[in-house]
Write a protein that holds these residues in place. Structure first.
Motif, short mmCIF file in Angstrom:
data_model
loop_
_atom_site.label_atom_id
_atom_site.label_comp_id
_atom_site.label_asym_id
_atom_site.label_seq_id
_atom_site.Cartn_x
_atom_site.Cartn_y
_atom_site.Cartn_z
N ALA A 380 0.99 -1.26 0.10
CA ALA A 380 -0.04 0.10 -0.08
C ALA A 380 0.92 1.32 0.14
O ALA A 380 0.39 2.16 -0.57
CB ALA A 380 -1.09 0.01 1.10
N PHE A 381 2.14 1.24 0.29
CA PHE A 381 2.70 2.49 0.92
C PHE A 381 4.08 2.57 0.20
O PHE A 381 4.81 3.73 -0.17
CB PHE A 381 3.10 2.59 2.56
N ILE A 382 4.49 1.27 -0.46
CA ILE A 382 5.79 1.50 -1.02
C ILE A 382 5.57 1.28 -2.37
O ILE A 382 5.07 0.39 -3.00
CB ILE A 382 6.70 0.46 -0.49
N PRO A 383 6.16 2.33 -3.21
CA PRO A 383 5.85 2.19 -4.64
C PRO A 383 6.56 1.01 -5.07
O PRO A 383 7.57 0.82 -4.88
CB PRO A 383 6.56 3.39 -5.14
N GLN A 384 5.86 0.69 -6.30
CA GLN A 384 6.57 -0.58 -7.00
C GLN A 384 7.58 -0.28 -7.91
O GLN A 384 7.63 -0.45 -9.16
CB GLN A 384 5.46 -1.32 -7.77
N THR A 385 8.63 0.51 -7.41
CA THR A 385 9.61 0.88 -8.37
C THR A 385 10.94 0.36 -8.08
O THR A 385 10.83 -0.56 -7.16
CB THR A 385 10.12 2.49 -8.21
N THR A 386 11.73 0.34 -8.89
CA THR A 386 13.05 -0.32 -8.75
C THR A 386 14.40 0.89 -8.30
O THR A 386 14.17 1.91 -8.41
CB THR A 386 13.97 -1.03 -9.86
N VAL A 387 15.08 0.40 -7.53
CA VAL A 387 16.33 1.31 -7.04
C VAL A 387 17.38 1.03 -7.58
O VAL A 387 18.80 1.10 -7.24
CB VAL A 387 16.46 1.17 -5.50
N GLY A 388 17.43 0.67 -8.89
CA GLY A 388 18.60 0.59 -9.94
C GLY A 388 18.90 -0.85 -10.01
O GLY A 388 18.56 -1.84 -8.81
N LEU A 389 19.69 -1.63 -10.89
CA LEU A 389 20.16 -2.84 -10.85
C LEU A 389 18.78 -3.80 -10.95
O LEU A 389 19.26 -5.20 -10.64
CB LEU A 389 21.02 -3.25 -10.02
N GLY A 390 17.82 -3.41 -11.18
CA GLY A 390 16.42 -4.42 -11.21
C GLY A 390 16.07 -4.72 -9.45
O GLY A 390 15.45 -5.38 -9.79
N ILE A 391 16.45 -3.99 -8.86
CA ILE A 391 16.22 -4.15 -7.34
C ILE A 391 14.96 -3.45 -7.08
O ILE A 391 14.89 -2.25 -7.09
CB ILE A 391 17.40 -4.03 -6.44
N GLY A 392 13.90 -4.52 -6.78
CA GLY A 392 12.56 -3.76 -6.39
C GLY A 392 12.72 -3.25 -5.18
O GLY A 392 13.16 -3.93 -4.26
N LEU A 393 11.96 -1.88 -4.78
CA LEU A 393 12.07 -1.23 -3.75
C LEU A 393 11.27 -1.97 -2.76
O LEU A 393 11.65 -2.08 -1.53
CB LEU A 393 11.48 0.21 -3.70
N GLN A 394 10.14 -2.59 -2.89
CA GLN A 394 9.34 -3.52 -2.15
C GLN A 394 9.88 -4.44 -1.38
O GLN A 394 9.94 -4.59 -0.09
CB GLN A 394 7.77 -3.76 -2.99
#
Ligand SMILES: Nc1nc2c(ncn2[C@@H]2O[C@H](COP(=O)(O)OP(=O)(O)OP(=O)(O)O)[C@@H](O)[C@H]2O)c(=O)[nH]1
Ligand SMILES: [Mg+2]
Length: 616
Positions: A380-394
Motif C-alpha cells: 500500500a505504501f511503498i511504490p513498485q519501483t526499482t532502485v537500480g540494478l533491477g532491485i525492487g524497492l518493495q
C-alpha cells in the motif's frame, strides 16, 4: 619393569566411529548412532592382542580438543592425561579418523599424537570414502603423522586384526612414555591438517572435488557471508515479484465471492457478517498464501541441498560474537516459520543460559504470520519501483524488516548474555551434510504442509477472531450521524488504547488491530480489513481493496511505524504459553512480554518521529 594390565584408549572427534570400533574389538554393545556426542562417559571392555595378551580397551567421548569445552570432552582429557582418579594413564591410544573428514579429524589427532603415548591411527569409514570416489594414501599419512595408520571399516569388522597388531607393536616399541614437547598451537595444527589431508588424497572423483570447491567458496570467511546475504536478498525480491500475479488472482477471487454474496444473500446481518467479517477479513489474509509458499520454497530448497547447514556454520561466528553458540541457529531458523517450534527446538541446547537467551530472542525472528502484515503495508505504501540494478524497492523494504528483526535479536542477546543470562559462548562444530539436488517430491510435500498450516490457521483462529471482532465492531449500532466504529465495543476499547499509542503515531484503527493480533499476527490484516469494511459508507467503498483504504487513511510515517511495531512486538499468546512451559514459570515469559513491548514502542515511536521529521 612390571606392568599392570595394559590399557588402550580410543580417542577422536565425535562421530568418527570409536564406539563402533570398540564394539567390534571387544564384542561389547556400546550405543552407536550417526550423530556427534553419542558417547558421554568412559566405558571399558576387553580385547585380545595378536600375542594373545588381554588388554583393557576404553571407549571415550568424542572430542575436538584436549582443551575441553564440555563435560564429556573433559572426561576424555582426564583419561588421556592420567588425571582420572583411580585410573593410570593409558599405555596406548587409538586415534580414530573419519576418512571422509580427514582435514577436520587430523587437527585433534595431531594434539593427541603430541602427547607422546604409543599411538596408532585408525583410518575409519574407508568404505564410505571409496563409495564417494575418494582413494586415500594410508602409508603417506603414516609418514606425515609419524604413527602407524591402519585402514578400518568398523561396521564391517574390516582391518581389525591389523589394528590390534599395530597396537601390540607400538606398545612393545615404546616401553616408557616420554611426552614430546609440543609447541604447536591450534592454528598451526589446522594448517598442517589441511596439508596432510590434501597430500593423502590419491584420487578423487570430479563430483567430490566439485563439492569441496563449492565449500571453499560458500564457507569462505568473507565471501561466504556475502553469498548468504545475497541469496536471502534474492529470496525477498522473489517473494514480491513472483507472488504478485497469484496474489492478484486470489484477490480477484475473493472479490467475486464477495459480489456473489451481495447478490444472492438478502441484505442484513448475515450478509454483513459474511462480506465484512469472513470475506473482507479472512480473505485479506488468505491472499498472502503465494508469498508464504514462495518463502518456504526457498527455505526448503536451501535445507534439502545442504546449504542451510552451511549457513549455520557461517552464522556461528556472528553468534559467538554476541555470546550465543551456533546451536542456537537451528531453533532461530525454525522461528522464521513460527516461534513455537523454534522455542521447542531449544531443547537441544545443553547450556541453560544459552537456551534461555535463545528462547527470549526467538520471537524477534520474523515468523511467517508477520509476512501478511508486512506485505499489505508495503504494497500500500511503498511504490513498485526499482532502485537500480533491477532491485525492487518493495522487496528491499521487506528484506530490511527481516534484517531489523535479526539485528534486534543479536543486540538483545548481547545484552542478555551480559546481564540476566550471563555466560560465555561455547564452541560449536558440526558435520556438514553432503550437497545434493533437492528431491522435488520432498519440496512439494514440505510446501503443501506449510500451505496447509497457513490455510488451517485462516480457517480456525483467524476466522474466529475476525468474526468476534466483527461482532464487537457492529454492536452496539451507531445512532444517526455517529461513527459506527466509535460507537462499537471494539471502537470504545480502541479509543482507550489509542491514548497510549498516539505518541508513536498510531490512529484508532491501528490501535484496534493490535489487540486481536495477539491471537495471531495475521489478524492485524483481517481486523483492519473488517474495520474498514464495517466503517465503509457505501458498497463501493467497502469493495475497495484494503491497500487502497490504507493509503487513503494513513500517512507514510504511520505506516512505517506500524511496520516497526510488528518487527518487535511480542508474538502471539501461544508463543508466550510455550515460553512458560519451556522455562517452567511465568517469570521469563513476563520478562519477554515486557521487553518486547518496550522495544516495539520505542522502535515504532522512533520510526514515526524520524520519518515525520524527514518530511516523508
Ligand atoms: N559405513 C561406515 N559407518 C561407520 C563406520 N564406523 C562407524 N560407522 C557409523 O558411524 C556412526 C558413528 O559411529 P559411532 O561409533 O557412534 O561414533 P563415535 O566416534 O563413538 O561417536 P561419539 O560417541 O559421538 O563420539 C554410526 O552410525 C556408525 O554405524 C565405518 O567404518 N563405516
Ligand atoms: Mg561413541
Amino acid at each position: 619393569m612390571t606392568r599392570g594390565p595394559i590399557t588402550v584408549a580410543l580417542v577422536g572427534n565425535p562421530n568418527a566411529g570409536k564406539s563402533a570400533l570398540f564394539n567390534a574389538l571387544t564384542g561389547a554393545r556400546q550405543k552407536i548412532a550417526n550423530y556427534p556426542g553419542v558417547t558421554v562417559e568412559r566405558k571399558a571392555g576387553r580385547m585380545t592382542l595378536a600375542s594373545g595378551e588381554q588388554v583393557e580397551l576404553l571407549d571415550l567421548p568424542g572430542s575436538y580438543s584436549l582443551d575441553p569445552t564440555s563435560p564429556d570432552e573433559a572426561v576424555t582429557r582426564d583419561v588421556v592425561l592420567g588425571h582420572q582418579a583411580g585410573q593410570r594413564k593409558p599405555d596406548a591410544l587409538i586415534v580414530v579418523l573419519d576418512a571422509n573428514n580427514l582435514e577436520q579429524h587430523l587437527v585433534f589427532a595431531q594434539e593427541v599424537i603430541a602427547l607422546g603415548l604409543p599411538t596408532v591411527a585408525a583410518l575409519n569409514m574407508v568404505d564410505l570414502a571409496t563409495r564417494d570416489g575418494l582413494v586415500l594414501d594410508a602409508s603417506g599419512l603414516e609418514a606425515a603423522l609419524g604413527v602407524p595408520v591402519v585402514e578400518t571399516v568398523a561396521v564391517r569388522r574390516r582391518g581389525l586384526p591389523e589394528l590390534a597388531a599395530a597396537v601390540g607393536r607400538t606398545i612393545d616399541a615404546h616401553p616408557d612414555h616420554a611426552p614430546l614437547p609440543s609447541h604447536v598451537d591450534i592454528v598451526e595444527r589446522r594448517v598442517s591438517a589441511r596439508a596432510m589431508a590434501k597430500a593423502a588424497i590419491i584420487s578423487e572423483t570430479r563430483k567430490r572435488r566439485l563439492h569441496r570447491g563449492l565449500d571453499k567458496v560458500l564457507l569462505h570467511p568473507w565471501l561466504g557471508p556475502i553469498i548468504l546475504f545475497a541469496l536471502l536478498f534474492i529470496v525477498f525480491q522473489a517473494v514480491f515479484a513472483w507472488a504478485t500475479p497469484f496474489a492478484d488472482a486470489l484477490e480477484a477471487g475473493v472479490g467475486i465471492l464477495s459480489e456473489t454474496a451481495m447478490a444472492v444473500i438478502p441484505a442484513g446481518i448475515v450478509r454483513d457478517a459474511i462480506t465484512e467479517g469472513v470475506l473482507a477479513g479472512v480473505g485479506s489474509v488468505v491472499v498472502f498464501l503465494p508469498q508464504i509458499v514462495i518463502l518456504f520454497f526457498f527455505i526448503l530448497v536451501m535445507e534439502a541441498t545442504g546449504y542451510m547447514a552451511r549457513a549455520a556454520f557461517l552464522m556461528d561466528r556472528l553468534m559467538a560474537a554476541v555470546g550465543l553458540s551456533g546451536r542456537s541457529f537451528i531453533p532461530l531458523l525454525s522461528s522464521f516459520a513460527c516461534a513455537i517450534p523454534g522455542i521447542m527446538a531449544t531443547r537441544s541446547i545443553a547450556d541453560p543460559k544459552d537456551r534461555l537467551t535463545t528462547i527470549l530472542i526467538a520471537p524477534l525472528m520474523t515468523c511467517s504470520a508477520r509476512l501478511p502484515v508486512y506485505a499489505v503495508i508495503i504494497a500500500a505504501f511503498i511504490p513498485q519501483t526499482t532502485v537500480g540494478l533491477g532491485i525492487g524497492l518493495q522487496g528491499l523494504v521487506l528484506f530490511s524488516l527481516y534484517i531489523a528483526g535479526i539485528v534486534g535479536a543479536m543486540l538483545v542477546a548481547l545484552v542478555l548474555r551480559r546481564s540476566v543470562a550471563k555466560g560465555q559462548a561455547s564452541g560449536f562444530i558440526m558435520e556438514l551434510p553432503r550437497y545434493q539436488w533437492p528431491r522435488m517430491k520432498d519440496i512439494a510435500i514440505g510446501l503443501w504442509q506449510r500451505a496447509w498450516i497457513f490455510l488451517r490457521r485462516a480457517g480456525t483462529i483467524i476466522f474466529m477472531v475476525t468474526v468476534v471482532l466483527w461482532l464487537m465492531l457492529t454492536f452496539p449500532k451507531a445512532g444517526p450521524g455517529e461513527d459506527q466504529i466509535d460507537a462499537s465495543f471494539a471502537g470504545t476499547l480502541a479509543n482507550g488504547l489509542a491514548v497510549v499509542v498516539e505518541p508513536i503515531g498510531f490512529n484508532r484503527d491501528m490501535a484496534l488491530a493490535l489487540i486481536p493480533a495477539m491471537a495471531a499476527r495475521e489478524v492485524a490484516v483481517s481486523s483492519l480489513a473488517t474495520t474498514y469494511a464495517v466503517a465503509a459508507e457505501n458498497e463501493d467503498e467497502a469493495a475497495q481493496a484494503l491497500g487502497v483504504q490504507l493509503a487513503r487513511d494513513w500517512s507514510l510515517p504511520m505506516a512505517l511505524s506500524f511496520l516497526a511495531w510488528f518487527v518487535f512486538a511480542p508474538q502471539c499468546l501461544s508463543t508466550i504459553a510455550v515460553a512458560k512451559r519451556e522455562t517452567n514459570g511465568w517469570k521469563w515469559p513476563a520478562f519477554m512480554l515486557a521487553y518486547l513491548f518496550a522495544l516495539a514502542y520505542i522502535a515504532a515511536g522512533a520510526t514515526f518521529w524520524i520519518a515525520t521529521a524527514a518530511g516523508l
